[in-house]
Design a protein around this motif. Sequence first.
Motif, PDB file in Angstrom:
ATOM      1  N   GLY A   1      11.628   9.156  40.262  1.00  0.00           N
ATOM      2  CA  GLY A   1      11.609  10.944  39.945  1.00  0.00           C
ATOM      3  C   GLY A   1      12.909  11.364  41.131  1.00  0.00           C
ATOM      4  O   GLY A   1      13.026  12.016  40.271  1.00  0.00           O
ATOM      5  N   ALA A   2      13.243  11.294  41.749  1.00  0.00           N
ATOM      6  CA  ALA A   2      13.699  11.962  42.780  1.00  0.00           C
ATOM      7  C   ALA A   2      14.840  11.492  41.953  1.00  0.00           C
ATOM      8  O   ALA A   2      16.456  12.586  41.979  1.00  0.00           O
ATOM      9  N   ALA A   3      15.821  10.562  41.386  1.00  0.00           N
ATOM     10  CA  ALA A   3      16.916  10.354  40.617  1.00  0.00           C
ATOM     11  C   ALA A   3      17.233  11.118  39.462  1.00  0.00           C
ATOM     12  O   ALA A   3      18.317  11.455  38.935  1.00  0.00           O
ATOM     13  N   VAL A   4      15.927  10.943  38.876  1.00  0.00           N
ATOM     14  CA  VAL A   4      16.015  12.164  38.035  1.00  0.00           C
ATOM     15  C   VAL A   4      16.271  13.912  38.108  1.00  0.00           C
ATOM     16  O   VAL A   4      17.366  14.166  37.156  1.00  0.00           O
ATOM     17  N   GLY A   5      15.937  14.223  38.855  1.00  0.00           N
ATOM     18  CA  GLY A   5      16.017  14.666  39.673  1.00  0.00           C
ATOM     19  C   GLY A   5      17.800  15.002  40.041  1.00  0.00           C
ATOM     20  O   GLY A   5      18.359  16.053  40.132  1.00  0.00           O
ATOM     21  N   VAL A   6      18.531  14.098  39.812  1.00  0.00           N
ATOM     22  CA  VAL A   6      19.986  14.376  40.646  1.00  0.00           C
ATOM     23  C   VAL A   6      20.583  14.040  38.824  1.00  0.00           C
ATOM     24  O   VAL A   6      21.632  15.055  38.575  1.00  0.00           O
ATOM     25  N   VAL A   7      19.684  13.881  38.227  1.00  0.00           N
ATOM     26  CA  VAL A   7      20.462  13.941  36.511  1.00  0.00           C
ATOM     27  C   VAL A   7      20.039  15.213  35.979  1.00  0.00           C
ATOM     28  O   VAL A   7      21.406  15.969  35.687  1.00  0.00           O
ATOM     29  N   ALA A   8      19.168  15.920  36.743  1.00  0.00           N
ATOM     30  CA  ALA A   8      19.137  17.290  36.389  1.00  0.00           C
ATOM     31  C   ALA A   8      19.735  18.469  37.093  1.00  0.00           C
ATOM     32  O   ALA A   8      20.343  18.853  36.702  1.00  0.00           O
ATOM     33  N   ALA A   9      20.351  17.809  38.596  1.00  0.00           N
ATOM     34  CA  ALA A   9      20.999  18.712  38.903  1.00  0.00           C
ATOM     35  C   ALA A   9      22.608  18.790  38.425  1.00  0.00           C
ATOM     36  O   ALA A   9      23.533  19.787  38.052  1.00  0.00           O
ATOM     37  N   LEU A  10      22.940  17.360  38.289  1.00  0.00           N
ATOM     38  CA  LEU A  10      24.910  17.728  37.778  1.00  0.00           C
ATOM     39  C   LEU A  10      24.206  17.894  36.084  1.00  0.00           C
ATOM     40  O   LEU A  10      24.907  19.123  35.435  1.00  0.00           O
ATOM     41  N   GLN A  11      23.387  17.635  35.234  1.00  0.00           N
ATOM     42  CA  GLN A  11      23.173  19.113  34.049  1.00  0.00           C
ATOM     43  C   GLN A  11      23.125  20.525  34.182  1.00  0.00           C
ATOM     44  O   GLN A  11      24.074  21.694  33.669  1.00  0.00           O
ATOM     45  N   PHE A  12      23.147  20.855  35.045  1.00  0.00           N
ATOM     46  CA  PHE A  12      22.583  23.063  35.472  1.00  0.00           C
ATOM     47  C   PHE A  12      22.512  23.125  36.140  1.00  0.00           C
ATOM     48  O   PHE A  12      23.924  24.006  35.689  1.00  0.00           O
ATOM     49  N   VAL A  13      24.467  21.920  37.698  1.00  0.00           N
ATOM     50  CA  VAL A  13      25.032  22.664  38.133  1.00  0.00           C
ATOM     51  C   VAL A  13      26.099  22.411  37.039  1.00  0.00           C
ATOM     52  O   VAL A  13      27.377  23.469  37.378  1.00  0.00           O
ATOM     53  N   PHE A  14      26.737  21.269  36.992  1.00  0.00           N
ATOM     54  CA  PHE A  14      28.087  21.560  36.072  1.00  0.00           C
ATOM     55  C   PHE A  14      28.141  20.709  34.770  1.00  0.00           C
ATOM     56  O   PHE A  14      29.482  20.417  34.216  1.00  0.00           O
ATOM     57  N   GLU A  15      26.624  21.156  33.817  1.00  0.00           N
ATOM     58  CA  GLU A  15      26.375  20.702  32.546  1.00  0.00           C
ATOM     59  C   GLU A  15      27.311  18.851  32.336  1.00  0.00           C
ATOM     60  O   GLU A  15      27.921  18.956  30.956  1.00  0.00           O
ATOM     61  N   PHE A  16      27.342  18.273  33.367  1.00  0.00           N
ATOM     62  CA  PHE A  16      27.847  16.741  33.198  1.00  0.00           C
ATOM     63  C   PHE A  16      25.963  16.279  32.736  1.00  0.00           C
ATOM     64  O   PHE A  16      25.202  16.134  33.468  1.00  0.00           O
ATOM     65  N   ASP A  17      26.466  15.813  31.212  1.00  0.00           N
ATOM     66  CA  ASP A  17      24.994  15.540  30.567  1.00  0.00           C
ATOM     67  C   ASP A  17      25.096  13.955  30.747  1.00  0.00           C
ATOM     68  O   ASP A  17      26.672  12.849  30.453  1.00  0.00           O
TER      69      ASP A  17
END
Length: 485
Positions: A151-167
């Motif tokens: 779940g924490a790793a999913v949070g990292v993926v979400a942060a990359l998408q939200f902050v840097f628009e990197f999917d």
Amino acid sequence: MTVSPVVSPVASLDRPGLRAADGATLAATFAVVLMLSPARLVFRGLPFSLTPADALGLFAALWWFCAHLTVTLGAAKGPSLVRTALFAYGAAMLLTYGYAGTAYLPPDELDMADHAIVLVVATVGIGLAACDGVRDRERLDFVLKSLVVAGAAVGVVAALQFVFEFDLTKYLDFPGFRFTAELPAILERNTLRRVAATTGHPIELGVVCAMIMPLALHYAFGARDRGVPALRWWLCCALIGAGLMFSVSRSAVLGIAVVAAVLMAGWPARRRLWAMIGGAGFLVVTKVAVPGLLSVFLGLFTSLSSDSSIRYRTHDYAVAATEIGNHFWVGRGLGTWYAPKHLIFDNQYILSLVETGVIGLVAFSAIFLAGIRAALRARHLSSDPGVRDLGLSLAACLVVPLVGAATFDLRSFATVAGLSFLIIGVTGALLRTTRRARAPASVPVPVPTGRAGDDSGEPGEPGEEVNRPDGRADPPRSPPPDRVR
């Protein structure tokens, strides 16, 4: 000449540091694959969509069935509230599937019904494997800790998408798989990005993060209370909380609100104070780091009367009422009401009534209530603070989908559906291990066929097979011979 002893593979697994794979291994693997593989990623070349987690769920169902044919594969046997609820749910889904097959269905709806029943087997299978395959508290913690880290790793993926628009999920297109044509992982709401991470939709991300948060808090506070390093678990809490916020979803706020209500009702006063301080600090950091995010969340609830998504959720009630009246008891068929052919009901309870009728709705609700009942029962029976807190945390996890099902069609989203059944199965394992721990020390821990080894923790009868704690079976016990007078 010296002859070296022959060591069997089974014996080698008994050496310190080595452990045979068991139901907990399967459940933990499912949790990691479910959380980290994109929900839009499915096997290539199959006639219907099947995710890697779905495939593991089907394997878990097969493992559980084979394990219950033997006494050597480590599956618990005997009465279990959670197992019974899962059986009832599976039977109800088979009933509505069979009913739909007796009437005429368009080919596309029949294909969707076939797909839906396969997914039912997968989700019920992982629930049963977790319920009967996780044998002790250590293995239970292994499964849940794996889930929290994922779940924490999913949070990292979400942060990359939200902050840097990197999917990052776009780069997980492995050979043999393909992406389904669903919504992209990054959307927009009120000039802010709204992300889904590895899940199928931002709503699903918010609900999943709200479900995992109680477990992350359990291990963070537990490590702190035991005086062992807790920073890693607090970091997991922060990342999961970030994923929840970056979903920009009303369902996420509703989910974390019911989690807070359940946990605050059972936590001691000191922990409540620390939780409120930590929550306030998290909101301050969010306000500084992402200006406008909290204002958007506030606006989601202050503008309910004019919100288009709220109007969309309620405009189709007349259509639903007509369909429910046509097939009141068993519904029109599992999986047969789907978009874009039919209107979307952003309410799993209404969708269940339409597809599976009253019987299916009762069975769907009962599995969550059974899981909550098992978690709270384990909390009541145990005097161990760790077990009591874990029971409360698992109950809080399951309240989230039970409430959230009223705001979106939960069973249509693979990640939250798989997570729900996994946690339901874990509650059954917790109740069984708690009851076993309460058994007198002089009574061996039984896991035979029949009534021994059931959730009551009673010893087996003479002639029954009893499993040792290491999973191997003792020979059948026979009644003592008559004494010679």
